[in-house]
Design a protein around this motif. Structure first.
Motif, short mmCIF file in Angstrom:
data_model
loop_
_atom_site.label_atom_id
_atom_site.label_comp_id
_atom_site.label_asym_id
_atom_site.label_seq_id
_atom_site.Cartn_x
_atom_site.Cartn_y
_atom_site.Cartn_z
N THR A 38 66.77 37.13 21.68
CA THR A 38 65.33 38.02 21.66
C THR A 38 64.36 37.55 22.81
OG1 THR A 38 65.53 38.28 19.29
CG2 THR A 38 63.46 38.77 20.11
N ASP A 39 64.27 36.25 22.81
CA ASP A 39 63.52 35.33 23.81
C ASP A 39 63.68 34.14 23.52
OD1 ASP A 39 61.92 34.97 21.48
OD2 ASP A 39 60.55 36.63 21.99
N VAL A 40 63.08 33.22 24.21
CA VAL A 40 63.08 31.81 24.20
C VAL A 40 61.98 30.94 23.95
CG1 VAL A 40 65.33 31.73 25.39
CG2 VAL A 40 63.09 31.39 26.68
N ASN A 41 61.98 29.76 23.29
CA ASN A 41 61.17 28.84 23.37
C ASN A 41 61.12 27.67 24.43
OD1 ASN A 41 60.01 30.43 21.18
ND2 ASN A 41 61.43 29.33 19.70
N VAL A 42 60.39 27.34 25.17
CA VAL A 42 60.45 26.26 26.27
C VAL A 42 59.24 25.12 25.63
CG1 VAL A 42 60.45 25.59 28.61
CG2 VAL A 42 61.20 27.88 27.77
N VAL A 84 68.53 27.47 32.81
CA VAL A 84 69.13 26.79 32.19
C VAL A 84 70.75 27.58 32.17
CG1 VAL A 84 68.13 25.70 30.81
CG2 VAL A 84 68.65 28.15 29.98
N LEU A 85 71.94 26.93 32.03
CA LEU A 85 73.23 27.46 31.93
C LEU A 85 73.67 27.31 30.66
CD1 LEU A 85 74.74 26.20 35.57
CD2 LEU A 85 73.87 28.44 35.05
N ALA A 105 73.22 32.70 30.66
CA ALA A 105 72.55 31.76 31.85
C ALA A 105 71.05 32.19 32.05
CB ALA A 105 73.53 31.84 32.83
N PHE A 106 70.31 31.49 31.41
CA PHE A 106 68.89 32.16 31.39
C PHE A 106 68.16 31.68 32.46
CE2 PHE A 106 68.94 31.66 26.48
CZ PHE A 106 69.80 32.78 26.50
N GLN A 107 66.99 32.40 33.08
CA GLN A 107 66.22 32.24 34.29
C GLN A 107 64.69 32.42 33.39
OE1 GLN A 107 67.04 33.52 38.35
NE2 GLN A 107 69.21 33.64 37.91
N ILE A 108 64.05 31.43 33.38
CA ILE A 108 62.82 31.79 32.66
C ILE A 108 61.87 31.43 33.39
CG2 ILE A 108 61.55 31.11 30.54
CD1 ILE A 108 64.54 29.62 29.81
N PRO A 128 59.73 35.79 27.52
CA PRO A 128 60.97 36.70 27.93
C PRO A 128 61.77 36.01 28.79
CG PRO A 128 59.01 37.84 27.84
CD PRO A 128 58.48 36.57 27.70
N VAL A 129 63.25 36.31 28.81
CA VAL A 129 63.95 35.87 29.60
C VAL A 129 64.13 36.73 31.14
CG1 VAL A 129 66.63 35.35 30.21
CG2 VAL A 129 65.50 34.54 27.82
N THR A 130 63.83 36.11 32.19
CA THR A 130 63.76 37.14 33.55
C THR A 130 64.78 37.64 33.63
OG1 THR A 130 62.01 35.51 33.88
CG2 THR A 130 62.63 37.07 35.68
#
Length: 204
Positions: free
Chosen positions: A76-80, A64-65, A112-115, A103-105
């Motif tokens: 901290t981290d994300v929920n998907v 996601v951008l 700009a998250f790669q998960i 964790p965000v990779t």
């Protein structure tokens, strides 16, 4: 005002192909999609939909951008979350499609998250919704917004604020048309990839 913040689109990464890909036509704003431990009434979600064709897909990564505002992060981290479609809005949660505290990779510092999902999700043909929600205290990092998109693919993006802190859309509604958030840019920027980043040229 609406929970958005203007942003400049970050430089594009190397071109990727994926099962679903809409990282183009960035809008000027980003819409908050965040769990706030210190202000839970404004915890909210933004979601966008995609169509899985015949044969189904297995999703292993979500990109996601987005951007930080009213602070510099990081989350901290994300929920998907993955949802079934219900009349052009997110419906029931997909079995096995709720991922908490992931964790965000890469991209944690920029927003700009790669998960990479901890377990892959296989989806039968149909319409689904994905929501990425940053976990971050306002006092520690401010807000994270998912960048809006100037054109619409499938249904427009959706938004909900169950705690009522924004006084709009306590249940899922069309982000622009119903919730009144950045109506000129009615969709979101994101990609879905297969496990390991296997490329499919949009037709796998």
């Amino acid at each position: 005002g609406p929970p958005t913040q203007g942003t400049r689109f970050p430089p594009s990464a190397a071109p990727q192909t994926s099962p679903y890909d809409q990282p183009d036509m960035p809008g000027a704003n980003s819409t908050v999609s965040q769990y706030f431990p210190d202000f839970p009434t404004v915890s909210s979600q933004t979601a966008d939909d995609f169509v899985v064709p015949a044969g189904g897909w297995t999703i292993g990564q979500v990109n996601v951008l987005g951007v930080y505002f009213n602070g510099t992060g990081p989350a901290t981290d994300v929920n998907v979350f993955f949802y079934a479609n219900a009349g052009g809005l997110p419906g029931a949660a997909v079995a096995g499609g709720t991922y908490l505290n992931v964790p965000v990779t890469s991209g944690l510092a920029t927003g700009a998250f790669q998960i990479v999902l901890p377990t892959s999700l296989t989806l039968a043909p149909g319409t689904y919704w994905v929501s990425v929600q940053a976990n971050m205290s306002f006092g520690a990092g401010g807000e994270w917004g998912w960048t809006d998109r100037n054109i619409t693919s499938n249904s427009p993006a959706a938004f909900q604020n169950p705690g009522g802190g924004f006084a709009i859309c306590p249940t899922w509604g069309s982000r622009g048309a119903t919730c009144g958030i950045d109506a000129p840019s009615p969709d979101q920027l994101y990609q879905l990839l297969t496990p390991g980043g296997i490329v499919c040229n949009g037709s796998c």
